[in-house]
Scaffold this motif. Structure first.
Motif, PDB file in Angstrom:
ATOM      1  N   LEU A  27      33.266 -12.770  -3.744  1.00 59.10           N
ATOM      2  CA  LEU A  27      34.619 -14.276  -4.055  1.00 59.10           C
ATOM      3  C   LEU A  27      35.179 -14.036  -3.306  1.00 59.10           C
ATOM      4  O   LEU A  27      35.938 -12.621  -2.893  1.00 59.10           O
ATOM      5  N   TYR A  31      41.935 -17.998  -7.894  1.00 58.35           N
ATOM      6  CA  TYR A  31      42.016 -18.111  -9.535  1.00 58.35           C
ATOM      7  C   TYR A  31      40.400 -18.093  -9.743  1.00 58.35           C
ATOM      8  O   TYR A  31      39.984 -19.474  -9.346  1.00 58.35           O
ATOM      9  N   TYR A  32      40.111 -18.246 -10.754  1.00 54.73           N
ATOM     10  CA  TYR A  32      38.142 -18.565 -10.665  1.00 54.73           C
ATOM     11  C   TYR A  32      38.258 -18.248 -12.421  1.00 54.73           C
ATOM     12  O   TYR A  32      38.174 -17.961 -13.418  1.00 54.73           O
ATOM     13  N   ASN A  52      38.960 -15.663 -17.874  1.00 54.13           N
ATOM     14  CA  ASN A  52      39.150 -16.376 -16.234  1.00 54.13           C
ATOM     15  C   ASN A  52      39.110 -14.772 -15.339  1.00 54.13           C
ATOM     16  O   ASN A  52      40.098 -13.552 -16.167  1.00 54.13           O
ATOM     17  N   ASN A  53      39.595 -14.615 -14.758  1.00 55.99           N
ATOM     18  CA  ASN A  53      40.078 -13.720 -13.782  1.00 55.99           C
ATOM     19  C   ASN A  53      41.557 -13.713 -13.447  1.00 55.99           C
ATOM     20  O   ASN A  53      42.112 -12.217 -12.817  1.00 55.99           O
ATOM     21  N   ASN A  79      35.162  -7.553 -10.448  1.00 56.63           N
ATOM     22  CA  ASN A  79      34.912  -8.386 -10.791  1.00 56.63           C
ATOM     23  C   ASN A  79      33.327  -8.968 -12.089  1.00 56.63           C
ATOM     24  O   ASN A  79      32.503  -9.252 -10.992  1.00 56.63           O
ATOM     25  N   TRP A 100      30.544 -18.496 -12.093  1.00 53.76           N
ATOM     26  CA  TRP A 100      31.729 -17.893 -11.728  1.00 53.76           C
ATOM     27  C   TRP A 100      32.278 -20.095 -10.916  1.00 53.76           C
ATOM     28  O   TRP A 100      31.800 -20.026 -10.029  1.00 53.76           O
ATOM     29  N   LEU A 102      35.770 -21.763  -8.766  1.00 48.79           N
ATOM     30  CA  LEU A 102      36.536 -21.195  -8.336  1.00 48.79           C
ATOM     31  C   LEU A 102      38.107 -22.170  -8.527  1.00 48.79           C
ATOM     32  O   LEU A 102      37.346 -24.007  -8.507  1.00 48.79           O
ATOM     33  N   THR A 104      38.189 -23.705 -11.359  1.00 46.59           N
ATOM     34  CA  THR A 104      37.807 -24.076 -13.193  1.00 46.59           C
ATOM     35  C   THR A 104      39.183 -22.831 -14.648  1.00 46.59           C
ATOM     36  O   THR A 104      38.547 -21.927 -14.171  1.00 46.59           O
ATOM     37  N   TYR A 114      31.608 -25.252 -11.871  1.00 48.06           N
ATOM     38  CA  TYR A 114      31.146 -23.265 -11.759  1.00 48.06           C
ATOM     39  C   TYR A 114      30.331 -23.546 -10.005  1.00 48.06           C
ATOM     40  O   TYR A 114      29.016 -24.844  -9.945  1.00 48.06           O
ATOM     41  N   ASP A 115      30.817 -22.891  -9.529  1.00 48.43           N
ATOM     42  CA  ASP A 115      30.109 -22.463  -7.955  1.00 48.43           C
ATOM     43  C   ASP A 115      29.502 -21.496  -8.241  1.00 48.43           C
ATOM     44  O   ASP A 115      28.211 -21.787  -7.297  1.00 48.43           O
TER      45      ASP A 115
END
Length: 127
Positions: A27, A31-32, A52-53, A79, A100, A102, A104, A114-115
């Motif tokens: 990653l 922000y994800y 989220n992260n 992660n 996940w 990027l 979002t 979502y990627d």
């Protein structure tokens, strides 16, 4: 290259519990939004748990059908996210996906936002 891997699925009796794990690698430092989706046989894929992260934002959202039974937890600084599933019902039988996105926002249901998706993991609830 981003890779997402789920683990922890299986078969359980109604009322039982399972914990799914999801680890992402490769990653960006960014922000994800993170989500668990599931797809039951003959049904569309649906988002059921979201976070989220961002370590300053512990927002977690749930679909009504799993609220109070499922808990999504993230490993702050890492992660990895988990989905603790309790009081499982036959209707929870599905393939579960971790994803996940990027940038979002937490709680977005649109799969297109979502990627990176895991390969999916089967959860079966049956007596």
């Amino acid at each position: 290259q981003v890779q997402v891997a789920e683990s922890g699925g299986g078969e359980v009796q109604p009322g039982g519990s399972l914990r799914l794990s999801c680890t992402a690698s490769g990653l960006l430092i960014d922000y994800y939004g993170i989500a668990w989706f599931r797809q039951a046989p003959g049904k569309e894929r649906e988002g059921i748990a979201f976070t989220n992260n961002n370590m300053d934002d512990d927002t977690t959202l749930y679909r009504d059908s799993v609220k109070g039974r499922f808990i999504m937890v993230r490993d702050n600084g890492g992660n990895t996210v988990y989905l603790q599933m309790n009081a499982l019902k036959p209707d929870d039988t599905a393939v579960y996906y971790c994803t996940w996105g990027l940038g979002t926002r937490t709680g977005v249901q649109d799969e297109g936002e979502y990627d990176h998706w895991g390969q999916g993991i089967q959860v079966a609830v049956a007596s």
